[in-house]
Design an enzyme around this catalytic site. Sequence first.
Site, mmCIF file in Angstrom:
data_model
loop_
_atom_site.group_PDB
_atom_site.id
_atom_site.type_symbol
_atom_site.label_atom_id
_atom_site.label_comp_id
_atom_site.label_asym_id
_atom_site.label_seq_id
_atom_site.Cartn_x
_atom_site.Cartn_y
_atom_site.Cartn_z
ATOM 1 N N ASP A 1 34.725 54.986 35.685
ATOM 2 C CA ASP A 1 35.113 53.947 36.648
ATOM 3 C C ASP A 1 35.944 52.918 35.891
ATOM 4 O O ASP A 1 35.427 52.140 35.098
ATOM 5 C CB ASP A 1 33.847 53.325 37.232
ATOM 6 C CG ASP A 1 34.108 52.064 38.062
ATOM 7 O OD1 ASP A 1 35.274 51.635 38.183
ATOM 8 O OD2 ASP A 1 33.123 51.493 38.582
ATOM 9 N N LYS B 1 42.549 45.438 42.844
ATOM 10 C CA LYS B 1 42.130 44.643 41.694
ATOM 11 C C LYS B 1 43.246 44.528 40.658
ATOM 12 O O LYS B 1 43.149 43.730 39.732
ATOM 13 C CB LYS B 1 40.884 45.263 41.050
ATOM 14 C CG LYS B 1 39.675 45.339 41.980
ATOM 15 C CD LYS B 1 38.512 45.990 41.277
ATOM 16 C CE LYS B 1 37.366 46.298 42.223
ATOM 17 N NZ LYS B 1 36.726 45.106 42.805
#
Length: 435
Positions: free
Chosen positions: A217, A243
């Site tokens: 991740d 993000k």
Amino acid sequence: MTDVMPQGGGSPARLAEQAFLPRSIRDDFPILATAQGGEPLVYLDNAATAQKPRAVLDALVDYYSTANSNVGRGYYRLSMASTDRYEEARETVRQALGAEHADEIVFTRGTTDAVNLVADGFGARLVGRGDQVVVTGMEHNSNLLPWRRLCERAGAELVVAPVDERGAVDAAAFAAVLGPRVRIAAVAHVSNVLGTVNPVRAMIAEAHRRGVPVVVDGAQAVPHAPVDVRELDADFYCFSGHKAYGPMGTGALYGRRDLLAELPPYQVGGGTVKGVSHTEPVRYVPGPARFEAGTPNVAGAVGLAAALRYVRDLGWDAVRRHDEALVRYAVESLRRIGGVRVVGDPAAEPSGIVSFVVDGVHPYDVGGHLDGHGVAVRSGVHCASTFLDEMGLLGTVRMSFAVYNTAHEIDVVAEALRTVRPGTWTTDHPTTRFL
């Protein structure tokens, strides 16, 4: 007001007086010119989602204004132009992740979507009754729940590699849980709670010595440092576009070409098949199209590519030094305030996140108080309640930085914290629904 971004060299306090990224970068982000409740916006929730530069906004408008059409099967110029933009975006993501082949990049709706794709496709083929899946104790729910569900369905066991008192995963502790029944491991590159950088290269090497593939991740890593999936030797690596200054609902999954070739389609429908009849077996196209059923978010991919180019053009060395300066300045500033405790050791390897608690004050109350001063931070357990439970914390207040943040904004937070008091929020507050 500090009119420059902090630069490396000297003490954290001294860093605030120097510059390497010009403050004019803020002009690239229109939302930063807005006010919140009459106060200038201080946006420090970038680990949840970063703001978008004009380069991204312009790319979205340009795509819809000049190339909007469905991709892949339209034999006319506009459709071909749209397809070109989409595949050019895939190539940009390939370069950003250091992948060898563009067809190793699958566009997704973000990290959550990507992890579910791997768990439901690759994981389901590997994991059976009595097997084990390894995660770390710091995982975001997006890299925890898909694996827990896989184990529940398969009759397998979820094994958690422990975190130490600093909130870090030691490579040796990770290796210790890689027993003979482990079929796959899933690890965070960077903690979304503390900004802890895991030794993922060493962790992957330990897993590979035992024949265990690893899913990484990278949601909190990609916005802050260059990633090279081949150097890491990752089997799968995923991140979220929003993000990394890109549009909402975008992201990508990197998968080794040989592994993607083994995966069945995650969803089925238009664009995934070579031919269909009512009686004959369905013939699916190769990846990545096999994993991108239906009309893709072409504009989102174009915007994501623009975001990745924007950060690349700033220069990774400058971005990383900027992160380092802000984190260290924030840590020093918070430690000067009575009753405020920084959690973990964010200055050890800065990655844009500083979490803290205020003695006797609920994190929600702190967040609400800061909001009254125009400061946007994230309060609570950050979709990582198991991690916070292990650390004995109700939650934290998280400041997370981007290229446009300044030392002055940290000063605003510090000044506001000196007047914070317990409030009247309870665990029944509606905000708890969004933990």
